[in-house]
Each structure stands twice: as C-alpha cells, then as structure tokens.
Design an enzyme around this catalytic site. Structure first.
Site, PDB file in Angstrom:
ATOM      1  N   GLY A   1      19.334 -85.816 -88.621  1.00 52.11           N
ATOM      2  CA  GLY A   1      20.177 -84.712 -89.067  1.00 52.11           C
ATOM      3  C   GLY A   1      19.339 -83.464 -89.298  1.00 52.11           C
ATOM      4  O   GLY A   1      19.512 -82.740 -90.282  1.00 52.11           O
TER       5      GLY A   1
ATOM      6  N   TYR B   1      30.962 -91.684-100.522  1.00 53.32           N
ATOM      7  CA  TYR B   1      29.637 -91.055-100.452  1.00 53.32           C
ATOM      8  C   TYR B   1      28.735 -91.581-101.570  1.00 53.32           C
ATOM      9  O   TYR B   1      27.565 -91.901-101.347  1.00 53.32           O
ATOM     10  CB  TYR B   1      29.818 -89.543-100.563  1.00 53.32           C
ATOM     11  CG  TYR B   1      28.597 -88.697-100.279  1.00 53.32           C
ATOM     12  CD1 TYR B   1      28.093 -88.587 -98.987  1.00 53.32           C
ATOM     13  CD2 TYR B   1      27.986 -87.966-101.294  1.00 53.32           C
ATOM     14  CE1 TYR B   1      27.002 -87.780 -98.719  1.00 53.32           C
ATOM     15  CE2 TYR B   1      26.896 -87.155-101.045  1.00 53.32           C
ATOM     16  CZ  TYR B   1      26.393 -87.066 -99.763  1.00 53.32           C
ATOM     17  OH  TYR B   1      25.311 -86.263 -99.498  1.00 53.32           O
TER      18      TYR B   1
ATOM     19  N   ALA C   1      27.623 -95.107-100.641  1.00 54.26           N
ATOM     20  CA  ALA C   1      26.616 -95.110 -99.569  1.00 54.26           C
ATOM     21  C   ALA C   1      25.248 -94.714-100.105  1.00 54.26           C
ATOM     22  O   ALA C   1      24.230 -95.352 -99.805  1.00 54.26           O
ATOM     23  CB  ALA C   1      27.047 -94.171 -98.445  1.00 54.26           C
TER      24      ALA C   1
END
Length: 243
Positions: free
Chosen positions: A8, A154, A157
């Site tokens: 990313g 989120y 995770a």
C-alpha cells in the site's frame, strides 16, 4: 541488492514511508500498489528524486495466489536481491455499525489487513530466517488497541495483527529479526479526509491531527539497525489520545 517492501505504498502513510526510507536508508524500495498506478508512479518518482532506487510491484495483498505469483516472478528476475525490511501497510476501511455490517464488508477488511499481513510476510519469512536479519513493521491503528465504534471489522483486523506481531516476534528474535506494530491515531491522509477534523481534535491532547511524515519517521527508526532490541512492541503515535 538489499530491499525494503512497503505494501500500500502509493498513497498516504505508505507513500510517506517510501519517501522516508529513500532519504534515510540504502534500501532499494519495492512499492506495492493494487490499482492506482498513477499514484504509485508519483511515489516512485519521489523516491528517485531523493537519490534512491525503487520499483513498482502490483498485487492485491488479500489475494494469496496473486501475491505469491508476483513476488516469485520478481525473485526469479532478481536472484541476488534480499528483502530485509517488510512494512505491512496496506489496509482498507468499510465502516458501519456492526448490526448493519455485511459479510462482504467484514471479509474485505479482514482479508486486506490480516490476510495481507500473512500473505506477504509468509512469502519472505524463510528467506529472512536464512539471512539471519530482518525488520518487520505492521501498521495497525488506535482502533486495534482500544476499539472504535463503527469500525468493528477494522478494529478486529488490527487487533489480530497486534497478536500476530507479539507471537511472531518471539519466534524469530534469535535470528536478529524484529517484529513491531505501529498504531497511528488520527493522521491527515486521504483515508481521514472525510472526517470532521475540527470536532475530532477535541479528543486529541496535542490538539491536532498527525502528519504521515511523523508516522514515517517512527517506521524509519524501527526498520533501522538502531532498533535491534525493540521487538514485539505496539508503539502508539496518536497525540496522547488515551494516555
């Protein structure tokens, strides 16, 4: 050729990390991106402007076959290259209240953040162990440390990666491989551009959002030779948000 890979890496914190490594390390930088080639090219241009070398590697971290195929091909084309640094930065948000959350919104976030960490790190792990040196930095979040309402997927995770960071650190420490997590709070990036900054800074003791460069400074230290006795840590960079 000693390399660092940043997943990313085309925008936001990922781009800032690539630029900081270009300034402060001798690594050849592998800039991973999924779809935004223009942004990735801009990051690569910035890396080269600092006098460093780099290249783009396109794959979706959540797709195990895609990761393995692209990285295997890269390794075959660069047999003497050694990846010493892995920065697992790729992540997405699909925010919403849990009671309305779809399977897809849950799975997409888990697959990108958590399975992405596994897919990329696992590919390089045996090579790092043979090399007897490595630096792994996992980008997590204040959400993974304290939980954020509206971000159950989120938060789950990122909390899972924190657990993985602590476990893996203990497995590989004898081989001079460190594994740490960096947990940013509110950082000014594309990902936070929709947020109401004036309202949210009331929660932040230092009274501002952080900058991506500040996170990159921390990551740069953690991937350097100076950080050899720090491992299994979760380092918060959040302006004192819940100190």
């Amino acid at each position: 050729m000693k390399c660092a890979i940043v997943t990313g890496g085309s925008r936001g914190i990922g781009r800032a990390i690539c630029e900081k490594l270009a300034q402060e390390s001798d690594y050849h930088i592998l800039i991973n991106y999924q779809s935004n080639q223009q942004a990735a090219e801009e990051t690569l241009a910035a890396v080269k402007a600092y006098g460093a070398t780099g290249e783009l590697v396109q794959f979706d971290v959540a797709d195990a076959e895609n990761v393995t195929q692209v990285l295997t091909q890269w390794q075959e084309e660069n047999p003497k290259a050694v990846v010493e640094v892995i920065v697992n930065n790729a992540g997405i948000t699909r925010d919403g209240m849990f009671m309305w959350m779809t399977h897809k919104d849950w799975n997409d976030v888990i697959n990108t953040s958590l399975n992405g960490f596994f897919n990329v790190t696992n590919f390089f792990m045996q090579k790092l162990l043979r090399n007897r040196y490595g630096r792994i930095v996992n980008m997590v979040s204040v959400s993974g440390v304290k939980g954020t309402p509206g971000q159950t997927n989120y938060s789950a995770a990122k909390a899972a990666i924190i657990g993985a960071t602590k476990a893996l650190a203990q497995e590989v420490a004898k081989r001079k491989i460190t594994v740490n997590a960096v947990a940013p709070g509110f950082i000014r990036t594309d990902m936070t551009s929709e947020l109401d900054e004036s309202e949210l800074i009331k929660m932040v003791p230092v009274n501002r959002f952080g900058e991506a460069e500040e996170v990159a400074d921390l990551v740069s230290f953690l991937v350097s030779k100076k950080s050899g006795y720090i491992t299994g840590e979760v380092i918060n960079i959040n302006g004192g948000i819940y100190s």
